[in-house]
Write an enzyme that holds these catalytic residues in place. Structure first.
Site: not given
Ligand code: C5P
Length: 227
Positions: A31-34, A98
């Site tokens: 995943s990502n930091y959004s 994101a």
């Protein structure tokens, strides 16, 4: 927000928010930091102006405004399906999510044991906004995060993804501009106009974007963009 309300009807605004999660196995993901903060501000600004907002979102850290209509998804392909369905009845689509650019090619059904080395093969996810079916008059808005050459790269994305508007943001020292940080941002229009917004709070980005959307939709005279 004070300006003449000469409009025929409220806009139906579809907003995507937050990250997506792409499974590695039954208990792990990429995943990502959004956090979903930008999407929440867009929904809040849209509702405050009397528009109808629907938010399609991945797992969020930030809450959506109370009473926001929402559809929760997890993976990019689920967000893709939900956006394609919902975009059919939207006047405006704002793709603030994101989306994870990669998914694991062969996610395991069970749980991988912690042993030795493992090589991940990643595959690109579908470009959701680029392949949305378009309605006549519909406005399609994207976001872009760039670490360098922000404006030229953003211009190219605007063209390739066939967007009406794009908010470009600089991924500066603290990494990607996720969360409640101020961001260095630009608003790009399809015709090629670039409005530098400076280093601004995300609420300002949301307001500026809604101002521009209303101006394009209702044909009101262009107002001065606030920075
Ligand atoms: O190409 P890039 O990921 O920088 O483009 C960002 C824009 O495209 C954002 O509006 C994002 O929500 C959207 N996007 C998408 N599908 C993807 C990746 C990004 O719609 N798979």
């Amino acid at each position: 927000m004070k300006f003449a309300r000469r409009r025929a009807r409220r806009l139906r605004i579809l907003i995507s928010a937050g990250p997506t999660r792409e499974p590695l196995d039954r208990v792990r993901f990429v995943s990502n930091y959004s956090t979903g903060y930008m999407g929440a501000l867009l929904a809040s600004e849209a509702l405050a102006r009397g528009h109808r907002a629907l938010v399609v979102h991945g797992p969020l850290v930030e809450p959506l405004p109370r009473g926001t209509k929402r559809l929760a998804v997890e993976q990019a392909r689920e967000m893709d399906a939900a956006m394609r369905r919902q975009a059919r009845s939207a006047d405006v689509v704002v793709m603030a999510a994101a989306v994870s650019d990669f998914r694991v090619a062969h996610a395991a059904r069970g749980k991988w044991p912690r042993r030795g080395r493992r090589t991940l093969v990643l595959k690109a996810t579908p470009d959701i906004i680029g392949r949305l079916p378009r309605r006549a008059r519909q406005l399609v808005v994207g976001f872009a995060v760039e670490a360098a050459r922000v404006v030229p790269r953003a211009k190219r994305k605007l063209r390739e993804k066939r967007l009406d508007l794009l908010i470009a943001q600089h991924a500066n020292g603290s990494g990607a501009p996720f969360g409640r940080h101020r961001v260095r941002a630009w608003l790009l229009e399809r015709g090629g106009t670039v409005h530098p917004l400076g280093k601004v709070a995300k609420r300002t980005v949301a307001r500026t974007l809604l101002d521009k959307i209303e101006t394009l939709w209702y044909g009101q005279p262009e107002r001065v963009l606030r920075t």
